[in-house]
Design an enzyme around this catalytic site. Structure first.
Site, mmCIF file in Angstrom:
data_model
loop_
_atom_site.group_PDB
_atom_site.id
_atom_site.type_symbol
_atom_site.label_atom_id
_atom_site.label_comp_id
_atom_site.label_asym_id
_atom_site.label_seq_id
_atom_site.Cartn_x
_atom_site.Cartn_y
_atom_site.Cartn_z
ATOM 1 C CE LYS A 57 -54.692 102.212 -18.648
ATOM 2 N NZ LYS A 57 -55.099 102.536 -17.420
ATOM 3 C CB THR A 58 -53.666 109.647 -23.369
ATOM 4 O OG1 THR A 58 -54.821 109.546 -23.661
ATOM 5 C CG2 THR A 58 -52.595 108.862 -24.304
ATOM 6 N N GLY A 59 -54.869 109.917 -20.070
ATOM 7 C CA GLY A 59 -55.557 110.667 -19.317
ATOM 8 C C GLY A 59 -57.050 110.994 -19.777
ATOM 9 C CB THR A 61 -60.646 108.636 -16.995
ATOM 10 O OG1 THR A 61 -60.590 107.388 -17.798
ATOM 11 C CG2 THR A 61 -61.817 108.199 -16.339
ATOM 12 C CE LYS A 272 -59.413 104.710 -15.546
ATOM 13 N NZ LYS A 272 -59.121 104.024 -16.713
ATOM 14 N N GLY A 273 -54.064 106.855 -12.224
ATOM 15 C CA GLY A 273 -53.063 107.693 -11.352
ATOM 16 C C GLY A 273 -52.212 106.652 -10.871
ATOM 17 N NE ARG A 274 -53.643 100.160 -11.674
ATOM 18 C CZ ARG A 274 -54.823 100.242 -12.788
ATOM 19 N NH1 ARG A 274 -54.224 100.710 -13.949
ATOM 20 N NH2 ARG A 274 -55.865 99.705 -12.724
ATOM 21 C CE1 TYR A 278 -46.182 103.852 -14.316
ATOM 22 C CE2 TYR A 278 -48.332 103.034 -13.551
ATOM 23 C CZ TYR A 278 -47.717 103.902 -14.312
ATOM 24 O OH TYR A 278 -48.208 104.680 -15.332
#
Ligand SMILES: Nc1ncnc2c1ncn2[C@@H]1O[C@H](COP(=O)(O)OS(=O)(=O)O)[C@@H](OP(=O)(O)O)[C@H]1O
Length: 319
Positions: A57-59, A61, A272-274, A278
């Site tokens: 979850k740090t980017g 991908t 990716k990029g949610r 939220y």
């Protein structure tokens, strides 16, 4: 003389040396004797020379996707079970052996890499990776651990995780009920990888500082072209690509995407990029987590200064 069955001897031995129960794969080319008995058709250059280890979850991908666009760089083939992430080290895949691992890197490009975002905080990984790939370079992405935790919470909600759906973010991070296993487990996933300093120290036991690069996760989002220049310099790629010609900011996605000669740029998938949907961490949770991460962040800041790595802006604000 007394005869003892080998199983009994093995049991005695492994009770005494539990750390040796699991095999450790060494690099066949580091030891002359191994090289001599290794099949001459196999080459150590078949192994990756770069590991992008996360954390999740740090980017990771985005970095993986952008790196694959480089003409001198190639990633592993997809795994049938875990897709782009091989998750070899620190998982049952490790027992499949080094030929299994090698088989995912057939390309002849100069820099072969794999990205498995689960590697960063798994206890056994730095030792196992360091034993097999001692000269590999390692990239660690540092995003504010509060942002990272919130992203993971929403990832779990999107995957219908019961604990995440039925508890607020604040309830999960402050949970003290050890008997509530599912909330406790979610809390661990939210917080544990974010204690960057302790995990990095484990990596530093097996890799010299010169082989580790720290990428600012916020900069990877806001200015990926600069990050990609820095990464190429770290990797000493023969060709220096200007990613400003490759990436463009897409308003609809809210992130940088890959330009195409025809049509709209190609963005990462919907998973990716949610953050667009939220939003921000609430103030109460933020204040609580600032306390939780204060001391480890301070240690991280000192460590980065000591190794001469730039301090990410989110970390500079931690004082
Ligand atoms: N260019 C681009 N496009 C889309 N998303 C981007 C990009 N750059 C960084 N990010 C941020 O990456 C977050 C997902 O991180 P990871 O890829 O490491 O996640 S995972 O661990 O592999 O699931 C993802 O988190 P969420 O917004 O929570 O989905 C993004 O904030």
């Amino acid at each position: 003389m007394k005869g003892v069955p080998p199983e009994h001897l093995a049991e005695l031995y492994f009770n005494r040396y539990p750390q040796e129960v699991d095999p450790v794969w060494l690099n066949p080319c580091v030891d002359k004797r191994h090289r001599e008995i290794w099949n001459p058709g196999k080459k150590c250059s078949d192994f990756p020379s770069l590991l992008v280890v996360g954390p999740q979850k740090t980017g990771s991908t985005a970095l993986y996707t952008f790196l694959k666009l480089h003409p001198n760089v190639s990633a592993n083939l997809d795994s049938p079970t875990s897709y782009e992430e091989l998750q070899f080290f620190g998982s049952p895949n490790y027992n499949k052996g080094i030929d299994w691992y090698r088989s995912f890197f057939p390309s002849g490009r100069a820099v072969k890499f794999e990205k498995s975002a689960t590697y960063f905080d798994k206890e056994a990984v730095p030792m196992q990776a360091g034993a097999l790939l001692p000269s590999a370079k390692v990239i660690i992405i540092l995003l504010d651990p509060i942002t990272r935790a919130f992203s993971w919470y929403h990832h779990q909600r999107a995957h219908n995780d019961h604990a995440a759906l039925s508890h607020s973010f604040y309830d999960v991070i402050t949970n003290t009920d050890k008997h509530n296993r599912e909330v406790q487990s979610l809390k661990t996933h939210l917080l544990r990888p974010g204690f960057y300093y302790e995990h990095i120290q484990r990596w530093r036991r097996y890799y010299p500082d010169s082989q580790i690069m720290y990428v600012d996760g916020e900069q990877l989002t806001s200015d990926p072209a600069q990050v990609m220049t820095d990464v190429q310099l770290f990797l000493n790629t023969d060709v220096l690509i200007d990613y400003r010609h490759i990436l463009s900011f897409e308003d609809e996605k809210g992130f940088y995407c890959i330009k195409r000669s025809v049509g709209r740029p190609k963005c990462l998938g919907a998973g990716k990029g949610r953050v667009r949907q939220y939003g921000q961490v609430d103030e109460k949770s933020r204040a609580y987590l600032q306390q939780v991460f204060y001391t480890p962040n301070l240690a991280l800041k000192h460590l980065l200064a000591q190794v001469g790595s730039p301090i990410p802006s989110w970390l500079a604000a931690n004082s």
